[in-house]
Design a protein around this motif. Structure first.
Motif, PDB file in Angstrom:
ATOM      1  N   TYR A  46     -11.690  24.207  42.858  1.00 34.49           N
ATOM      2  CA  TYR A  46     -12.734  24.540  43.818  1.00 34.49           C
ATOM      3  C   TYR A  46     -13.086  25.971  44.030  1.00 34.49           C
ATOM      4  CZ  TYR A  46     -12.540  19.529  45.073  1.00 34.49           C
ATOM      5  OH  TYR A  46     -12.507  18.230  45.057  1.00 34.49           O
ATOM      6  N   GLU A  47     -11.940  26.819  43.945  1.00 32.91           N
ATOM      7  CA  GLU A  47     -12.022  28.036  44.089  1.00 32.91           C
ATOM      8  C   GLU A  47     -12.732  28.772  42.828  1.00 32.91           C
ATOM      9  OE1 GLU A  47      -8.168  29.540  44.698  1.00 32.91           O
ATOM     10  OE2 GLU A  47      -7.715  28.602  46.576  1.00 32.91           O
ATOM     11  N   ALA A  48     -12.479  28.328  41.698  1.00 31.55           N
ATOM     12  CA  ALA A  48     -12.911  28.758  40.439  1.00 31.55           C
ATOM     13  C   ALA A  48     -14.693  28.159  40.549  1.00 31.55           C
ATOM     14  CB  ALA A  48     -12.422  28.138  39.150  1.00 31.55           C
ATOM     15  N   ALA A  49     -15.112  27.272  41.012  1.00 37.62           N
ATOM     16  CA  ALA A  49     -16.258  26.863  40.759  1.00 37.62           C
ATOM     17  C   ALA A  49     -17.077  27.787  41.921  1.00 37.62           C
ATOM     18  CB  ALA A  49     -16.388  25.273  41.395  1.00 37.62           C
ATOM     19  N   GLY A 109     -20.143  30.452  41.473  1.00 38.59           N
ATOM     20  CA  GLY A 109     -21.462  30.424  42.451  1.00 38.59           C
ATOM     21  C   GLY A 109     -21.990  29.032  42.783  1.00 38.59           C
ATOM     22  N   ALA A 110     -20.973  28.007  42.329  1.00 43.71           N
ATOM     23  CA  ALA A 110     -21.353  26.662  42.572  1.00 43.71           C
ATOM     24  C   ALA A 110     -21.495  26.380  43.949  1.00 43.71           C
ATOM     25  CB  ALA A 110     -20.377  25.695  42.022  1.00 43.71           C
ATOM     26  N   ASN A 111     -22.367  25.870  44.661  1.00 43.41           N
ATOM     27  CA  ASN A 111     -22.529  25.540  46.039  1.00 43.41           C
ATOM     28  C   ASN A 111     -21.673  24.137  46.203  1.00 43.41           C
ATOM     29  OD1 ASN A 111     -24.023  23.396  45.271  1.00 43.41           O
ATOM     30  ND2 ASN A 111     -26.029  24.567  45.724  1.00 43.41           N
ATOM     31  N   TRP A 119     -22.633  21.017  46.973  1.00 49.66           N
ATOM     32  CA  TRP A 119     -23.064  19.791  46.012  1.00 49.66           C
ATOM     33  C   TRP A 119     -22.571  20.119  44.694  1.00 49.66           C
ATOM     34  CZ3 TRP A 119     -24.195  15.824  48.879  1.00 49.66           C
ATOM     35  CH2 TRP A 119     -24.829  16.110  50.090  1.00 49.66           C
ATOM     36  N   LYS A 120     -22.784  21.053  43.883  1.00 50.81           N
ATOM     37  CA  LYS A 120     -22.213  21.239  42.668  1.00 50.81           C
ATOM     38  C   LYS A 120     -20.821  21.119  42.632  1.00 50.81           C
ATOM     39  CE  LYS A 120     -26.144  24.031  41.035  1.00 50.81           C
ATOM     40  NZ  LYS A 120     -26.634  25.281  40.437  1.00 50.81           N
ATOM     41  N   GLN A 121     -20.153  21.499  43.676  1.00 54.32           N
ATOM     42  CA  GLN A 121     -18.402  21.341  43.435  1.00 54.32           C
ATOM     43  C   GLN A 121     -18.161  19.822  43.670  1.00 54.32           C
ATOM     44  OE1 GLN A 121     -16.447  23.690  46.288  1.00 54.32           O
ATOM     45  NE2 GLN A 121     -17.768  25.438  45.990  1.00 54.32           N
ATOM     46  N   ILE A 122     -18.992  19.249  44.427  1.00 51.52           N
ATOM     47  CA  ILE A 122     -18.731  17.660  44.502  1.00 51.52           C
ATOM     48  C   ILE A 122     -18.949  17.008  43.099  1.00 51.52           C
ATOM     49  CG2 ILE A 122     -19.282  15.564  45.592  1.00 51.52           C
ATOM     50  CD1 ILE A 122     -19.730  17.091  48.210  1.00 51.52           C
ATOM     51  N   TRP A 123     -19.894  17.497  42.441  1.00 49.08           N
ATOM     52  CA  TRP A 123     -20.575  16.718  41.393  1.00 49.08           C
ATOM     53  C   TRP A 123     -19.831  17.249  40.192  1.00 49.08           C
ATOM     54  CZ3 TRP A 123     -23.763  12.779  40.545  1.00 49.08           C
ATOM     55  CH2 TRP A 123     -24.068  12.673  39.069  1.00 49.08           C
ATOM     56  N   HIS A 124     -19.411  18.290  40.008  1.00 53.53           N
ATOM     57  CA  HIS A 124     -18.649  18.833  38.831  1.00 53.53           C
ATOM     58  C   HIS A 124     -16.940  18.647  39.115  1.00 53.53           C
ATOM     59  CE1 HIS A 124     -22.229  19.911  36.680  1.00 53.53           C
ATOM     60  NE2 HIS A 124     -22.670  20.459  38.024  1.00 53.53           N
ATOM     61  N   VAL A 125     -16.559  18.802  40.240  1.00 50.73           N
ATOM     62  CA  VAL A 125     -14.995  18.897  40.415  1.00 50.73           C
ATOM     63  C   VAL A 125     -14.545  17.606  40.904  1.00 50.73           C
ATOM     64  CG1 VAL A 125     -13.160  20.142  41.444  1.00 50.73           C
ATOM     65  CG2 VAL A 125     -15.091  21.283  40.632  1.00 50.73           C
ATOM     66  N   THR A 126     -15.190  17.148  42.060  1.00 53.09           N
ATOM     67  CA  THR A 126     -14.767  15.876  42.807  1.00 53.09           C
ATOM     68  C   THR A 126     -14.786  14.851  42.309  1.00 53.09           C
ATOM     69  OG1 THR A 126     -15.192  17.328  44.925  1.00 53.09           O
ATOM     70  CG2 THR A 126     -14.722  14.695  45.123  1.00 53.09           C
TER      71      THR A 126
END
Length: 301
Positions: A194-197, A201-203, A205-212
């Motif tokens: 999450y820190e890297a995302a 510049g990932a907000n 929503w993008k953190q949820i989509w691409h990490v979670t």
């Protein structure tokens, strides 16, 4: 090598002892009852018992599938199950993700308690609440409905609204408890991702989509495979407590049919036959779903 295996065995004895009750449970209540499945191929009667009742081969299956009601019951079972899976399956995932994003612990604990609580209610209690809320005479929903539209509506006696209530009540009762599995999976995701995302510049929503979501994808696939294995097993308690004769065209399912022809009608061979058919279809669905999941690297076996 034998000495190493012996040492590993002795070291794991406490774990084997802890696992023993589970093995005994499954053997006693899952595998031993499979012996009764042979009733599906016999004309069972109490006097002769399971072993000595006369064999009839596939006659019970022929009788079942030559009855129009059986086909309708299978259709109803598939309809209710697939609606519950494809509409209700995403809700625990969404709940888990939302709870995982909450930072105020006091609020998180209150919400968790409220959404987990319905799981511990029996379907008798839940059905009583639903019938009270949707009652045509004095139900809370009908009071509001009558105020807005001028007349009450029989929610429990129309097929469309009954289906909505059936699916909605299942989600309300079980979604919170099912979210526990996904919350456990979320806790295993590395926080540095999450820190890297965020640095990239990932907000949110993008953190949820691409990490979670990728982080819990294997758990989601596993739960979906298990859910597909229960497609033919619509919960007896829920359907039986909510159904009525007016909506029997869509509410009569395999579990209620087995109860009526088996326990109430004493047609044990027919009920065993449809129960065996139910298990066979569930096995096929699990195998197919797992094969599809394996193509994406997330198979159960």
């Amino acid at each position: 090598m034998s000495l190493i295996r012996s040492a590993i065995w002795r070291r794991n004895i406490p774990l084997y002892l802890m696992f023993a009750p589970i093995i005994v449970f499954f053997i006693t209540f899952k595998y031993v009852p499979m012996f009764g499945s042979i009733m599906a191929f016999k004309h069972y009667n109490f006097g002769d018992g399971i072993l000595h009742s006369p064999w009839v081969g596939l006659e019970n299956f022929r009788v079942l599938f030559s009855t129009p009601a059986t086909i309708q019951i299978i259709r109803n079972t598939l309809l209710l199950s697939l609606l519950a899976i494809f509409i209700g399956f995403p809700f625990p995932i969404l709940l888990a993700i939302m709870l995982n994003e909450v930072r105020a612990m006091w609020f998180k604990k209150i919400v968790q308690t409220l959404i987990f609580l319905p799981h511990f209610f029996s379907w008798i209690i839940v059905a009583g609440i639903i019938v009270t809320v949707f009652s045509q005479q004095a139900g809370t929903i009908n009071v509001l409905w009558k105020y807005l539209f001028g007349e009450s509506y029989a929610f429990m006696y129309h097929e469309g609204s009954w289906l909505s209530i059936f699916v909605g009540s299942g989600i309300w009762k079980e979604a919170g408890f099912s979210a526990i599995v996904y919350l456990a999976a979320l806790s295993s995701i590395d926080a540095t991702l999450y820190e890297a995302a965020s640095l990239d510049g990932a907000n949110k929503w993008k953190q949820i989509w691409h990490v979670t979501l990728p982080g819990i994808s294997s758990t989601v696939v596993l739960m979906f495979i298990l859910a597909m294995g229960r497609v033919m097993e619509v919960g007896f308690d829920q359907v039986f407590m909510l159904q009525n004769s007016t909506v029997s065209n869509i509410s009569e399912v395999i579990s209620t049919y087995i109860y009526k022809i088996g326990l109430m009608g004493s047609q044990f061979s027919l009920s065993a036959a449809i129960g065996l058919f139910e298990s066979f279809v569930s096995l096929i669905l699990v195998v197919i779903t797992n094969r599809i999941a394996r193509k994406f690297g997330n198979g159960l076996w």
